[in-house]
Motif scaffolding. Structure first.
Motif, PDB file in Angstrom:
ATOM      1  N   PRO A 180       0.841  -1.197   0.000  1.00 17.07           N
ATOM      2  CA  PRO A 180       0.000   0.000   0.000  1.00 17.07           C
ATOM      3  C   PRO A 180       0.877   1.248   0.000  1.00 17.07           C
ATOM      4  O   PRO A 180       2.032   1.208   0.453  1.00 17.07           O
ATOM      5  CB  PRO A 180      -0.798  -0.128   1.307  1.00 17.07           C
ATOM      6  N   PRO A 181       0.387   2.369  -0.512  1.00 13.40           N
ATOM      7  CA  PRO A 181       1.212   3.576  -0.665  1.00 13.40           C
ATOM      8  C   PRO A 181       1.896   4.039   0.618  1.00 13.40           C
ATOM      9  O   PRO A 181       3.059   4.438   0.585  1.00 13.40           O
ATOM     10  CB  PRO A 181       0.209   4.618  -1.172  1.00 13.40           C
ATOM     11  N   ASP A 182       1.204   3.986   1.759  1.00 12.32           N
ATOM     12  CA  ASP A 182       1.809   4.484   2.995  1.00 12.32           C
ATOM     13  C   ASP A 182       2.991   3.627   3.422  1.00 12.32           C
ATOM     14  O   ASP A 182       4.028   4.138   3.873  1.00 12.32           O
ATOM     15  CB  ASP A 182       0.775   4.580   4.113  1.00 12.32           C
ATOM     16  N   ARG A 183       2.860   2.317   3.249  1.00 12.39           N
ATOM     17  CA  ARG A 183       3.959   1.426   3.629  1.00 12.39           C
ATOM     18  C   ARG A 183       5.114   1.541   2.626  1.00 12.39           C
ATOM     19  O   ARG A 183       6.278   1.456   3.003  1.00 12.39           O
ATOM     20  CB  ARG A 183       3.466  -0.011   3.712  1.00 12.39           C
ATOM     21  N   GLU A 185       6.015   4.227   1.060  1.00 17.51           N
ATOM     22  CA  GLU A 185       6.736   5.455   1.383  1.00 17.51           C
ATOM     23  C   GLU A 185       7.608   5.272   2.619  1.00 17.51           C
ATOM     24  O   GLU A 185       8.765   5.724   2.650  1.00 17.51           O
ATOM     25  CB  GLU A 185       5.742   6.593   1.611  1.00 17.51           C
ATOM     26  N   MET A 186       7.084   4.597   3.633  1.00 17.46           N
ATOM     27  CA  MET A 186       7.838   4.377   4.860  1.00 17.46           C
ATOM     28  C   MET A 186       9.083   3.530   4.590  1.00 17.46           C
ATOM     29  O   MET A 186      10.192   3.852   5.031  1.00 17.46           O
ATOM     30  CB  MET A 186       6.969   3.680   5.904  1.00 17.46           C
ATOM     31  N   THR A 188      10.603   3.056   1.740  1.00 14.12           N
ATOM     32  CA  THR A 188      11.523   3.787   0.867  1.00 14.12           C
ATOM     33  C   THR A 188      12.457   4.664   1.686  1.00 14.12           C
ATOM     34  O   THR A 188      13.678   4.708   1.447  1.00 14.12           O
ATOM     35  CB  THR A 188      10.745   4.649  -0.145  1.00 14.12           C
ATOM     36  N   LYS A 189      11.921   5.354   2.673  1.00 11.05           N
ATOM     37  CA  LYS A 189      12.743   6.208   3.529  1.00 11.05           C
ATOM     38  C   LYS A 189      13.762   5.386   4.309  1.00 11.05           C
ATOM     39  O   LYS A 189      14.920   5.797   4.476  1.00 11.05           O
ATOM     40  CB  LYS A 189      11.854   6.993   4.487  1.00 11.05           C
TER      41      LYS A 189
END
Length: 287
Positions: A180-183, A185-186, A188-189
């Protein structure tokens, strides 16, 4: 009552004497100027004689630490029981939460390829009765550890007899992961701290999927499995396709399940069975 008091310690002693032993040791890293812990499971046969034993390096996943395999499996005796069943020393080294077992190109304080290859393995071979030869040395792991085991064994085939991966995060290009997009992004950081900002050119040298031809040249026996509901399914299938295409013998399987400890608990005994056949072929299996 006094009689029971005498019997109970004897029973406890008998259980301890005939069970696998687990030690926690400190293994220093000159490369990172730091000392990390490792857990080691010894088969009960280790204390009974003077034989040298094969060693399995069992790597943990992301967000994890060295003792995950002892603390997080539903059956807390899993690793100890497998050490006993296959007469093998199982070493569980530290890989930090997101080292990916590589020498980071952007963080000079994260050199876990150097640590495992040049510091952990020599430490274990110098301190314990191991078969200090590739014929008696194996490596596998889960998720990040699955990546690490295939990455390290492919780059250092002179050190390992066989390698495995359970639910391996085999491709740093996370666009192949079902997240999912939120995971996304997390993660990736988190991963940018190890790899740096990912571009097509930067991640290719670190992609296990792109090492298929080197795996063919190395000729190490490989065991790879993944759950059909795992978000890392596609990179595992892609590596399998490439190994089939270039005619690399390997053991690949998909089973019901996701990215869970229940799946890895069921997968690890299969890896030990696979490795035992390799050790028998090499003449390094301890009866």
């Amino acid at each position: 009552m006094k009689r029971l008091t005498l019997i109970i310690p004897l029973v406890l002693y008998s259980i301890w004497a005939f069970a696998a032993k687990v030690d926690t040791v400190q293994i220093p890293s000159a490369a990172m100027n730091k000392t990390y812990k490792a857990a080691i499971a010894f088969p009960k046969a280790y204390a009974k004689g003077k034989a040298n034993f094969p060693v399995l390096y069992l790597l943990h996943g992301g967000y994890g630490h060295f003792d995950d395999w002892l603390l997080k499996t539903p059956d807390k005796s899993l690793v100890k029981d497998l050490a006993d069943e296959y007469n093998i020393i199982i070493v569980m080294p530290e890989g930090e939460t997101f080292s990916y077992y590589v020498d980071s190109p952007v963080d000079p304080n994260s050199k876990f390829e150097t640590y495992i290859i040049n510091e952990v393995i020599p430490f274990i071979d110098s301190k314990y009765r191991t078969i200090a030869d590739k014929k008696g040395r194996l490596i596998t792991g889960l998720s990040m550890g699955g990546f690490g085991s295939l990455y390290l064994s492919t780059r250092h085939p002179e050190l390992f007899a066989a390698a495995g991966s359970m639910s391996g995060a085999l491709d740093p290009n996370m666009t192949t992961w079902k997240l999912p997009p939120d995971r996304f992004e997390m993660l990736t950081k988190m991963l940018d701290k190890i790899w740096g900002p990912m571009t097509p050119d930067s991640f290719l040298p670190y992609s296990v999927v792109n090492m298929a031809d080197q795996m063919r040249r190395n000729g190490l026996p490989l065991a790879i499995n993944i759950g059909v509901d795992d978000f890392l399914l596609e990179p595992n299938r892609e590596l399998h396709r490439r190994l089939v295409y270039n005619h690399t013998p390997h053991d690949y399987s998909e089973q019901p399940g996701g990215h869970t400890w229940e799946f890895w608990q069921n997968a690890l005994p299969g890896h030990l069975l696979f490795f035992s056949k390799v050790l028998k072929a090499n003449g390094t299996y301890i009866l």
